[in-house]
Design an enzyme around this catalytic site. Structure first.
Site, short mmCIF file in Angstrom:
data_model
loop_
_atom_site.label_atom_id
_atom_site.label_comp_id
_atom_site.label_asym_id
_atom_site.label_seq_id
_atom_site.Cartn_x
_atom_site.Cartn_y
_atom_site.Cartn_z
N LEU A 152 -14.45 6.29 -4.99
CA LEU A 152 -13.09 5.84 -4.74
C LEU A 152 -12.72 4.60 -5.54
CD1 LEU A 152 -10.60 6.21 -2.90
CD2 LEU A 152 -11.69 4.63 -1.30
N ARG A 167 -0.48 9.58 -0.97
CA ARG A 167 -1.58 10.12 -1.76
C ARG A 167 -1.43 11.58 -2.11
NH1 ARG A 167 -6.25 6.93 1.67
NH2 ARG A 167 -5.84 4.91 0.71
N ARG A 198 -2.51 11.37 5.63
CA ARG A 198 -2.68 10.01 6.14
C ARG A 198 -2.20 8.99 5.12
NH1 ARG A 198 -6.30 6.22 5.23
NH2 ARG A 198 -7.98 7.47 4.33
N GLN A 215 -7.15 15.27 2.80
CA GLN A 215 -6.52 14.39 1.81
C GLN A 215 -7.36 14.26 0.55
OE1 GLN A 215 -6.02 9.83 2.32
NE2 GLN A 215 -4.00 10.72 2.48
N PHE A 238 0.85 -1.19 0.00
CA PHE A 238 0.00 0.00 0.00
C PHE A 238 0.88 1.24 0.00
CE2 PHE A 238 -4.35 1.41 0.51
CZ PHE A 238 -5.04 0.29 0.12
N GLU A 248 -6.45 2.40 -3.62
CA GLU A 248 -5.01 2.35 -3.81
C GLU A 248 -4.54 0.91 -3.98
OE1 GLU A 248 -3.18 5.31 -1.31
OE2 GLU A 248 -1.70 3.82 -0.73
N HIS A 270 -7.60 11.93 -2.50
CA HIS A 270 -7.16 10.62 -2.97
C HIS A 270 -6.96 10.71 -4.48
CE1 HIS A 270 -7.11 6.36 -3.85
NE2 HIS A 270 -7.15 6.07 -2.57
N HIS A 291 -11.14 13.07 0.10
CA HIS A 291 -11.28 11.73 0.65
C HIS A 291 -11.29 11.68 2.17
CE1 HIS A 291 -11.08 7.44 0.76
NE2 HIS A 291 -9.87 7.39 1.29
#
Lengths: 578, 273
Positions: free
Chosen positions: A250, A284, A392, A238, A117, A253, A240, A350
């Site tokens: 979404l 991100r 994050r 954030q 990730f 990821e 994304h 996000h």
């Protein structure tokens, strides 16, 4: 009529953080969970890719590496002791979920499988590491289901479709409960409690293109803010990188974790230029800025404001077994077949790194000296511990909710079992009722939906992936005018049953308040860090800005800023390269 | 203190609904917004079965025309109606992309999530009604409690009283795969409320509860399959199913619901009896 309830602990919100807190708290004290939805509708269920923990099941890994990645990923605005707590407790949190029946994907030998990730690396940035535990691409769905199942098993008391409007605060600053409105019949409910925990989720609905649910309107943060509690690090939101073009839905990821890549209109894998080591698996904020840059330099697809996410080179089996839901989204909403066509994506709002300031016990704390508000707790996205700092890392939100949900639930039960109930003020519901009354009798000269759409459009354009002084100053003016227009709305529905128009009107007020803190904090912070990128101040400035911002509401609705130091630890801030 | 928030008019018969107190008229005028569709947009007529016991005793039909992008969701169209035509329209929704399970409705006679139906696929007109078999509370909002009561009856949580190991319980990929399909359930009730047996007999536990029992019955870590199968062998359980496949067609998550029900039936008949 007003209905009065008395509990030891009241939890507001029934996503992952609220349910995890409820499991902890209900073991010890009388606990009620209030949610404006049915618990299984909460947005935890939309999380896809995974939950990181250094199990080391498929390759060498340590919680310390995880903590480092979290701090670096957060561009050093993370409170390091909190990140260390989270990474250390991650392993137990995953094992606990497994024991509760969570259906993790498995390795050949039956252990929990793990995958790569963004921003999660081996040995302080050497290479991507397999750290994310997952259930296909519906990890959040399975966490929500598993926690809800445990709540049923443990007979947790739920008040479904109850909408929280206010906190009950005593004159000496103790939290003594909450006020809610029952959607089914319009009844006002007063919940007296020794402790209240907010787990109300995020506020992505301040932006036009967002992965967030319609219901993510910042209720908890806004209510705290109106009660004089500051909101921390609101400038850090954030984006994304891979939202479905125009809709913002979404695309996990995990798609890049499994080998998917981003390409521009020249077919170039452009992330190789921005993050040579980990490429498409950079954090991100960096990937979203890279996409912005590509688009700005004319390399968006058809020179428009999107690029492609490409999985055509992946095995069909990987796509069908590990990322089935997100490929389905592309088929349904874009009419694109990911097996044979690249998927149009753009950054989507996000996750809120900022929120209600708390310590690692989940206690809400005020000011630079972090003075706890007795009886008030927060956990999950609505809270700011701060484990995510300025950005994050993927999967750390699911970890955050179970680790700090448990901690908050535990401490609130401890707190509530050790003291007598506070004496609440007379008519604690008065202000909430006044708010509803003024909306119900409003002049009806404006559509709430128009104001909301204008808010979301301007916030996305002027306070999105890239910000600058000019735009933010303009945006402050726009917000002031939206606040004026908000006074002109009305609620057409005069019925009391499921008057969701009234609820949406309240939500819009919360969105406006939250937006003002985001813009004020973004305008004041003249540096770039993590999710907050200032075109006019492109560099990070640790001399002046290694601090958390705190936004306070003034009586006239304006915002005042204050700052508190970041809690440092073993990791010395350095330039963030991948 | 809160009584005065609401008008005290009792519900009236259909002919009396004018007494229901309307809010002041929309000054900006919703109607003016309904001009011809902009280039690229299409006009969608949404026929909605309305019900509001505060206004009328029975349900009624209402039609609204909205201009939408072809790729908008039906949910977006319902929002246009709610936000600009009639704020009293009640519906549940949250995530808007088919994972939270809030907005199951009867759309052109079939159960589906309004956020997974695109405008272009139903234009120029679409009929929307509440899901069947559960009491309608207002417009598209039904009483979900009987549905969740059925879910709770199958003990929808892992039961295993053995002392767990320090680390995870082992489960092979094959064992994990065995119950994969039924872990996808989002409890939207599209399956249960598409089932003719459920419409006729509210005692029938319904497909969604069976799906959630299946999820644990076939999980190698669970130890209470017998208890769950006993519950489902009851007269209100799986044998009410007449295999009409409505549930499988209705499931927005693509779960093979009928297959899961058949597997539970077989487990009862052959594994235990």
């Amino acid at each position: 009529m007003t209905t009065v309830h008395t509990y030891d602990a009241v939890i507001v919100g029934a996503g992952g953080a609220g349910l995890r807190a409820a499991l902890e708290s209900s073991k010890r004290v009388r606990t009620a969970v209030i949610s404006k939805l049915y618990p299984t509708r909460s947005h935890t269920g939309a999380a896809q890719g995974g939950m990181c923990a250094a199990l080391g099941n498929v390759e060498e890994d340590y919680p310390e590496w995880h903590a480092f990645d979290t701090v670096k990923g957060g561009d050093y605005l993370v409170d390091q002791p909190a990140a260390i707590v989270m990474a250390d407790e991650a392993v137990d949190a995953v094992i606990e979920l497994e024991h509760w029946g969570f259906p993790f994907n498995r390795t050949r030998d039956g252990r929990i499988d793990q995958r790569r990730f963004g921003g999660h690396t081996r040995n302080h940035g050497e290479a991507p590491v397999r750290r994310a535990c997952y259930a296909a691409d519906r990890t959040g769905h399975m966490i929500l289901q598993t926690l809800y199942q445990q709540c049923i098993k443990n007979d947790v008391r739920f008040f479904n479709e109850f909408y929280v409007l206010d906190l009950i605060m005593t004159d000496d600053g103790r939290c003594a409960g909450a006020i809610a409105y029952e959607l089914a019949d319009g009844e006002i409910h007063v919940f007296h409690a020794k402790a209240v925990l907010f787990a109300t989720g995020g506020y992505g609905k301040i932006f036009k293109v967002t992965s967030n649910a319609h219901t993510l309107t910042g209720d908890g943060p806004a209510i705290c803010y109106r009660r004089g509690i500051p909101l921390e690090d609101m400038e850090f939101f954030q984006f994304h990188p891979t939202g479905i073009y125009k809709m913002g839905i979404l695309i996990s990821e995990a798609v890049r974790g499994e080998g998917g890549i981003l390409i521009n209109n020249e077919g170039e894998r452009f992330m190789e230029r921005y993050a040579p080591t980990i490429k498409d698996l950079a954090p991100r904020d960096m990937v979203s800025r890279a996409i912005y840059q590509e688009i700005k330099e004319g390399r968006g697809i058809d020179r428009k404001d999107y690029v492609y996410l490409d999985v055509r080179h992946l095995d069909r089996e990987v796509i069908e077994k590990k990322i089935p839901d997100v490929t389905e989204f592309a088929r349904i909403y874009l009419g694109v077949e990911p097996l044979t066509e690249p998927v149009p994506i753009q950054p989507t709002a996000h996750y809120a790194m900022g929120g209600i300031p708390t310590d690692v016990l989940g206690r809400v704390v005020i000011g630079p000296d972090e003075v706890p508000v007795p009886g008030l707790y927060a956990a999950g996205e609505c809270a700011c511990v701060s484990v995510h700092g300025a950005n994050r890392l993927g999967t750390n939100s699911l970890l955050d909710i179970v680790v700090f949900g448990r901690r908050g639930g535990h401490d609130m039960a401890e707190f509530a079992s050790g003291l007598d109930a506070a004496t609440p003020p007379p008519d604690p519901e008065r202000e909430a009722v006044e708010m509803l009354r003024s909306l119900l009798t409003g002049p009806n000269l404006e559509f709430a939906a128009d104001i909301r759409a204008d808010l979301q459009r301007h916030m996305f354009d002027l306070c999105g992936v890239v910000r600058a002084e000019d735009g933010l100053r303009r945006l402050e003016g726009i917000l002031a005018s939206l606040v004026e227009r908000y006074k002109l709305i009305g609620v057409h529905d005069r019925g009391r049953n499921f008057n969701t128009e009234l609820m949406e009107a309240v939500e819009l007020g919360f969105l406006l308040d939250v937006s003002r803190t985001v813009v004020a904090a973004a305008r004041t912070r003249d540096e770039s860090r993590g999710g907050h990128y200032r075109d006019d101040f492109p560099l990070r400035d640790d001399e002046r800005w290694l601090v958390h911002s705190l936004a306070y509401r003034e009586k006239d609705g304006s915002v005042t800023m204050e700052y508190k130091n970041v809690k440092l630890g073993p990791y010395v801030p350095m330039e963030r390269k991948y | 203190m809160t009584d005065e928030l609401w008008p005290q008019t009792p519900p009236e018969g259909p002919e009396d609904h004018e007494q229901w107190e309307e809010g002041p008229p929309r000054e900006p005028g919703a109607k003016e917004r309904i001009g011809p569709p902009a280039p690229g947009q299409i006009q969608l007529t949404v026929r909605i079965r309305r019900y509001n016991p505060e206004r009328r005793a029975g349900s009624w039909w209402e039609e609204h025309s909205v201009n939408m992008e072809p790729t908008d969701r039906l949910l977006d169209a319902l929002h246009q109606v709610k936000w600009y035509h009639d704020g009293s329209l009640a519906l549940r929704r949250s995530c808007a992309h088919g994972v939270c399970g809030s907005d199951a409705m009867l759309i052109n006679g079939r159960n589906a999530l309004a956020c997974k139906v695109l405008v272009k696929d139903v234009a120029p007109s679409v009929t929307v009604e509440p899901i069947r078999g559960l009491r309608v509370l207002k417009d598209l909002v039904v009483d979900m409690e009987p549905f969740f009561a059925g879910y709770r009856r199958v003990l929808p949580f892992l039961i295993n009283d053995e002392e767990p190991p320090d680390r995870e319980r082992r489960q092979t990929p094959e064992e994990r795969e065995r119950y994969d399909d039924t872990t996808k359930c989002i409890l939207c009730a599209a399956c249960t409320t598409s089932c003719p047996i459920f419409w006729a007999d509210e005692e029938y536990i319904g497909p969604a509860a069976i799906v959630n029992a299946h999820r644990f019955v076939f999980d190698s870590r669970d130890r209470a399959a017998g208890t769950r199968l006993d519950i489902l062998a009851d007269k209100t359980g799986v044998f009410r199913c007449r295999t009409t496949f409505n549930c499988t067609e209705a499931c927005p998550r693509g779960i093979k619901v009928t297959k899961a029900i058949q597997e539970v039936k077989r487990a009862i008949m052959f594994d235990r009896l």
